[in-house]
Motif scaffolding. Structure first.
Motif, mmCIF file in Angstrom:
data_model
loop_
_atom_site.group_PDB
_atom_site.id
_atom_site.type_symbol
_atom_site.label_atom_id
_atom_site.label_comp_id
_atom_site.label_asym_id
_atom_site.label_seq_id
_atom_site.Cartn_x
_atom_site.Cartn_y
_atom_site.Cartn_z
ATOM 1 N N THR A 63 0.836 -1.204 0.000
ATOM 2 C CA THR A 63 0.000 0.000 0.000
ATOM 3 C C THR A 63 0.871 1.253 0.000
ATOM 4 N N LEU A 64 1.880 1.276 0.852
ATOM 5 C CA LEU A 64 2.783 2.428 0.902
ATOM 6 C C LEU A 64 3.532 2.608 -0.416
ATOM 7 N N HIS A 66 2.497 1.768 -3.359
ATOM 8 C CA HIS A 66 1.540 2.328 -4.321
ATOM 9 C C HIS A 66 1.332 3.825 -4.069
ATOM 10 N N LYS A 67 1.192 4.208 -2.804
ATOM 11 C CA LYS A 67 1.012 5.625 -2.475
ATOM 12 C C LYS A 67 2.225 6.447 -2.885
ATOM 13 N N ILE A 68 3.425 5.905 -2.670
ATOM 14 C CA ILE A 68 4.655 6.614 -3.056
ATOM 15 C C ILE A 68 4.707 6.783 -4.569
ATOM 16 N N GLU A 70 2.171 6.925 -6.626
ATOM 17 C CA GLU A 70 1.185 7.944 -6.986
ATOM 18 C C GLU A 70 1.716 9.342 -6.679
ATOM 19 N N ARG A 71 2.366 9.489 -5.552
ATOM 20 C CA ARG A 71 2.899 10.801 -5.151
ATOM 21 C C ARG A 71 3.974 11.268 -6.134
ATOM 22 N N THR A 74 2.359 12.378 -9.330
ATOM 23 C CA THR A 74 1.772 13.709 -9.167
ATOM 24 C C THR A 74 2.854 14.784 -9.210
#
Length: 141
Positions: A63-64, A66-68, A70-71, A74
């Motif tokens: 999960t982390l 994936h979030k990284i 995405e960040r 962006t």
């Protein structure tokens, strides 16, 4: 940890210890080991707990991750947008500078053309005067 009570008591009795003392030894040993020694079932339960924790940690890491990702995506997009704006501003400023340079070059070309024209006129006038003087000296001389 399971202890064969009867075999243990028999060994102590064979060594010369009374049956009451042998039973007391077995009970004391069983009580001492009961809460401090892990059984196979205890180890299996701990392994299951570790497997569950490992699974939870792997999910959290995914999960982390994936979030990284995405960040970073962006941030890359924002940086690209910002550079696009800056490139546009730079292009505009260079356009203005090119226009100013062209205007200065045009004025310099004009001045050079006038200077060349004036030089031709002066040179031509000087040649006419020189020719007139030479003719005058030759014929009137």
């Amino acid at each position: 940890m399971a202890i064969d009570r009867l075999a243990y008591i028999d060994r102590l009795k064979t060594a010369g210890i009374s049956e009451d003392h042998a039973r007391a030894h077995v009970d004391a040993l069983r009580d001492a080991l009961h809460d401090t020694v892990a059984t196979k079932n205890d180890v299996a339960a701990v392994r299951q707990d570790f497997a569950a924790v490992k699974h939870d940690l792997e999910a959290a890491i995914a999960t982390l991750d994936h979030k990284i990702d995405e960040r970073f995506s962006t941030l890359d997009r924002k940086i690209d947008e910002r550079f696009g704006v800056l490139n546009h501003k730079i292009d505009d400023r260079f356009g203005v500078l090119d226009h100013k340079i062209d205007a200065v070059n045009g004025r310099l070309d004009s001045r050079i053309d006038v200077a060349v024209r004036d030089l031709k006129i002066w040179t031509g006038s000087g040649l006419v005067i020189l020719f007139t003087l030479l003719v005058g000296v030759r014929f009137f001389g």
